[in-house]
Design a protein around this motif. Structure first.
Motif, PDB file in Angstrom:
ATOM      1  N   ILE A   7       6.605   3.706   8.070  1.00 12.50           N
ATOM      2  CA  ILE A   7       7.070   2.841   6.574  1.00 12.50           C
ATOM      3  C   ILE A   7       6.365   1.343   6.951  1.00 12.50           C
ATOM      4  O   ILE A   7       6.514   0.708   7.751  1.00 12.50           O
ATOM      5  CB  ILE A   7       8.430   2.578   6.293  1.00 12.50           C
ATOM      6  N   ARG A   8       5.541   1.038   6.023  1.00 12.56           N
ATOM      7  CA  ARG A   8       4.975  -0.288   5.915  1.00 12.56           C
ATOM      8  C   ARG A   8       5.077  -0.905   4.495  1.00 12.56           C
ATOM      9  O   ARG A   8       4.581  -0.472   3.634  1.00 12.56           O
ATOM     10  CB  ARG A   8       3.618  -0.285   6.513  1.00 12.56           C
ATOM     11  N   ASP A   9       5.923  -2.282   4.445  1.00  6.94           N
ATOM     12  CA  ASP A   9       5.858  -3.048   3.309  1.00  6.94           C
ATOM     13  C   ASP A   9       6.497  -2.285   2.163  1.00  6.94           C
ATOM     14  O   ASP A   9       5.789  -2.293   1.018  1.00  6.94           O
ATOM     15  CB  ASP A   9       4.485  -3.619   3.169  1.00  6.94           C
ATOM     16  N   PHE A  10       7.449  -1.508   2.318  1.00  2.13           N
ATOM     17  CA  PHE A  10       8.213  -0.679   1.118  1.00  2.13           C
ATOM     18  C   PHE A  10       9.509  -1.226   1.238  1.00  2.13           C
ATOM     19  O   PHE A  10      10.312  -1.441   1.842  1.00  2.13           O
ATOM     20  CB  PHE A  10       8.195   0.641   1.817  1.00  2.13           C
ATOM     21  N   ALA A  11       9.714  -1.731  -0.051  1.00  2.00           N
ATOM     22  CA  ALA A  11      10.904  -2.716  -0.469  1.00  2.00           C
ATOM     23  C   ALA A  11      11.043  -3.664   0.510  1.00  2.00           C
ATOM     24  O   ALA A  11      10.319  -4.558   0.326  1.00  2.00           O
ATOM     25  CB  ALA A  11      12.113  -1.627  -0.552  1.00  2.00           C
ATOM     26  N   VAL A  12      12.213  -3.886   1.142  1.00  2.00           N
ATOM     27  CA  VAL A  12      12.445  -4.829   2.145  1.00  2.00           C
ATOM     28  C   VAL A  12      12.298  -4.531   3.485  1.00  2.00           C
ATOM     29  O   VAL A  12      12.305  -5.193   4.446  1.00  2.00           O
ATOM     30  CB  VAL A  12      13.857  -5.256   2.047  1.00  2.00           C
ATOM     31  N   VAL A  13      11.410  -3.231   3.839  1.00  6.11           N
ATOM     32  CA  VAL A  13      11.006  -3.013   5.011  1.00  6.11           C
ATOM     33  C   VAL A  13       9.692  -3.336   5.281  1.00  6.11           C
ATOM     34  O   VAL A  13       8.651  -2.720   4.580  1.00  6.11           O
ATOM     35  CB  VAL A  13      11.131  -1.460   5.487  1.00  6.11           C
ATOM     36  N   ALA A  14       9.548  -4.386   6.333  1.00  9.18           N
ATOM     37  CA  ALA A  14       8.058  -4.902   6.659  1.00  9.18           C
ATOM     38  C   ALA A  14       7.149  -3.593   7.283  1.00  9.18           C
ATOM     39  O   ALA A  14       6.465  -3.343   7.104  1.00  9.18           O
ATOM     40  CB  ALA A  14       8.078  -5.980   7.429  1.00  9.18           C
ATOM     41  N   GLU A  15       8.127  -2.855   8.515  1.00 13.79           N
ATOM     42  CA  GLU A  15       7.205  -2.119   9.166  1.00 13.79           C
ATOM     43  C   GLU A  15       8.603  -1.211   9.925  1.00 13.79           C
ATOM     44  O   GLU A  15       9.440  -1.714  10.474  1.00 13.79           O
ATOM     45  CB  GLU A  15       6.315  -2.631  10.061  1.00 13.79           C
ATOM     46  N   ALA A  16       8.485   0.018  10.020  1.00 12.45           N
ATOM     47  CA  ALA A  16       9.373   0.766  10.667  1.00 12.45           C
ATOM     48  C   ALA A  16       8.489   2.189  10.879  1.00 12.45           C
ATOM     49  O   ALA A  16       7.663   2.707  10.353  1.00 12.45           O
ATOM     50  CB  ALA A  16      10.578   1.315   9.948  1.00 12.45           C
TER      51      ALA A  16
END
Length: 553
Positions: A7-16
């Motif tokens: 996940i990158r730049d999805f909602a409040v998640v910068a990177e996971a």
């Protein structure tokens, strides 16, 4: 099975970057930390509609990617092969969403449509979210699921085969009747054939007619051209006579220049060719004659042929094939009455076969439906819906005509609480109830649907204590046959997991960001203790967390 989610730049998640294994993986975190964002990410990768609001503030686009193993999902592997998207047995999904709202999707690095992405994802992941559209809500899926539980592929095949045979025979009968009165059709066909047979329609004859017409139409010009050519070739001062004199002159001088003999030989050959050309011209000229009557007769014959072509709306060169088609139809009508009687008998037999096969299929579905309903009703009680009921209804098809899927459709009916009437599963209002009912169905059927990964979003909403422990136990049991991911806020459910992730949020430079962390054994104790006792983790909460974890070892 889902192996990795990026996940990158999805909602409040910068990177996971999350790695997953078999069994039950639980995802926990404080309220509002963004636990369900992981479910949303999988939904987005499954073809769900997205909007620009899903892109993290300040970023240009959100990027999501997932990698799956196909070892436990042969249906997905077959789909990839059919679509020419297989890549050495791997399965990678990727999707981006731009801040302006545009999105793109890829499968194994190749661009695909959202419908293709959704079709494949439906074979890989089934999401049971509080607001997500689930496959279990669709009646065709409910019918397929009951058939899988009943394990009667032979009955399904017999029903489908007899229905297809009935339909084919009925279509043949309808086509025969659509021709109207057979005797009238036969008379009309015979008249058309008589007209066509009166004319030469084979390609060789048509070509000769056309050539003869051209000769007669241009006879005057042809005669003049032949006469002029014959005058040029024959006579005292014609081409042939002049060449003969030239040959003789060169022959006399060849004693002084040997190469003139070669020229003489060439001229001799030319004289021979001219003599043959003159002879052929004379024969052609002898065959030519101005005959207006013959020309008129040819034009009448050609005119009749072209009229027939216009009448039957085919090119002249296709008239012979059209005539053969009409003749074939006339032959087929010769025994039309007998064929109609035979079709009626075959249709009645096919209908009887389908009714027998459909009745056997219905009986098998009814037995399987009763057993499934009892199992799911018991599970609903264990999952905190005491007094609730589950039934499998078989509703007759409205048409009454042979259907490849049988004489009825399946509808899952649910009453979540005592005293409430049974309603279709798709109309259950409470998201938490719907998730728990879906869990009960999955456990009762032991994940017989095609998807290898099941995702539950807060299946434990509104419960606690012993019911939450029962939910955790059922999810863990389901994890024995399927990969299960569950977003939870109940410590009893979290302790049932084989692995656990914690989602947390923090403000940085005035912007809230969520992060995801895989927990080791000590981290799980701390996280479950927080879920038990709140933000201030006490020794008693840690002891309770350890006890919960030990109960699942």
């Amino acid at each position: 099975m889902l192996l990795r989610l990026s996940i990158r730049d999805f909602a409040v998640v910068a990177e996971a970057e999350l790695d997953f294994g078999p069994g039950l993986t639980v995802i926990s975190g404080e309220t509002g930390a963004g636990k369900s964002l992981l479910v949303d990410a999988l939904g987005f990768l499954s073809g769900a509609r997205g909007d620009a609001g899903a892109v993290r503030h300040g970023a240009q686009r959100a990027e999501l990617a997932a990698e799956f193993s196909l070892d436990d999902c042969p249906a997905a592997a077959a789909w990839l092969a059919e679509q020419d998207l297989d890549e050495d047995g791997s399965c990678q999904l990727r999707r981006t969403l731009r801040a302006d709202g545009g999105s793109k999707a890829w499968i194994n690095g190749r661009s695909v449509t959202l419908s293709q992405l959704a079709e494949l994802a439906g074979l890989l992941v089934e999401i049971h979210g509080q607001h997500a559209q689930q496959a279990l809500l669709a009646r065709p899926h409910q019918t397929r699921l009951l058939d899988e539980v009943a394990r009667h592929p032979d009955l399904l095949a017999a029903t489908a085969d007899s229905a297809r045979r009935w339909k084919a025979l009925q279509q043949e009968r309808d086509a025969l009747l659509a021709r109207g009165d057979v005797s009238e059709r036969q008379a009309w066909l015979q008249h058309q054939l008589d007209e066509l047979d009166a004319q030469p329609l084979d390609p060789a004859t048509l070509a000769e007619l056309d050539a003869s017409h051209r000769r007669h139409a241009h006879a005057a010009g042809l005669i003049a051209a032949c006469d002029a050519a014959l005058d040029t070739l024959g006579g005292e001062d014609a081409v042939t006579a002049r060449l003969l004199r030239l040959r003789a002159s060169l022959h006399r001088e060849s004693a002084h220049e040997a190469r003139l003999l070669e020229v003489e030989a060439m001229l001799e050959s030319a004289c021979i060719q001219l003599d043959e050309a003159q002879a052929l011209l004379q024969r052609i000229r002898d065959d030519l004659d101005l005959d207006p009557e013959a020309l008129a007769a040819l034009e009448r014959r050609l005119s009749r042929i072209h009229d027939l072509a216009r009448k039957h709306r085919v090119p002249v060169e296709r008239l012979a094939a059209h005539r053969d088609a009409l003749a074939a139809e006339l032959d087929s009508l010769a025994d039309a009455d007998l064929r109609l009687q035979r079709l009626d008998r075959d249709i009645a037999a096919a209908l009887a076969d389908w009714q027998a096969a459909a009745a056997a299929l219905s009986a098998s579905r009814r037995r399987a439906g009763d057993a499934l309903a009892d199992a799911i009703t018991d599970l609903m009680g264990a999952l905190g819906m005491q007094g609730g009921r589950f039934e499998v209804a078989l509703e007759p098809n409205a048409t009454g005509t042979p259907d490849p899927l049988g004489s009825e459709r399946v509808e899952f009916l649910v009453s979540a609480n005592p005293g409430q009437p049974l309603r279709p599963l798709r109309k259950v209002a409470s998201g938490g109830e719907l998730s728990r009912i879906s869990l009960a169905i999955e456990v009762a059927t032991q994940g017989q649907d095609a998807a290898a990964t099941l995702v539950f979003d807060e299946v434990d909403a509104g419960i606690g204590g012993a019911v939450a422990a029962a939910v955790g136990a059922k999810l863990r049991a389901l994890g024995a046959t399927r990969q299960v991911l569950c977003v939870t806020h109940q410590p009893q459910v979290a302790a049932a997991g084989h692995a656990q992730y914690r989602v947390s949020k923090a403000a940085q430079d005035g912007i809230t960001r969520s992060s995801v962390q895989a927990l080791d054994a000590a981290g799980r104790v701390e996280e479950i203790a927080r879920m038990v006792g709140g933000a201030d983790v006490s020794p008693e909460a840690r002891a309770a967390a350890r006890k919960l974890l030990e109960s699942f070892r």
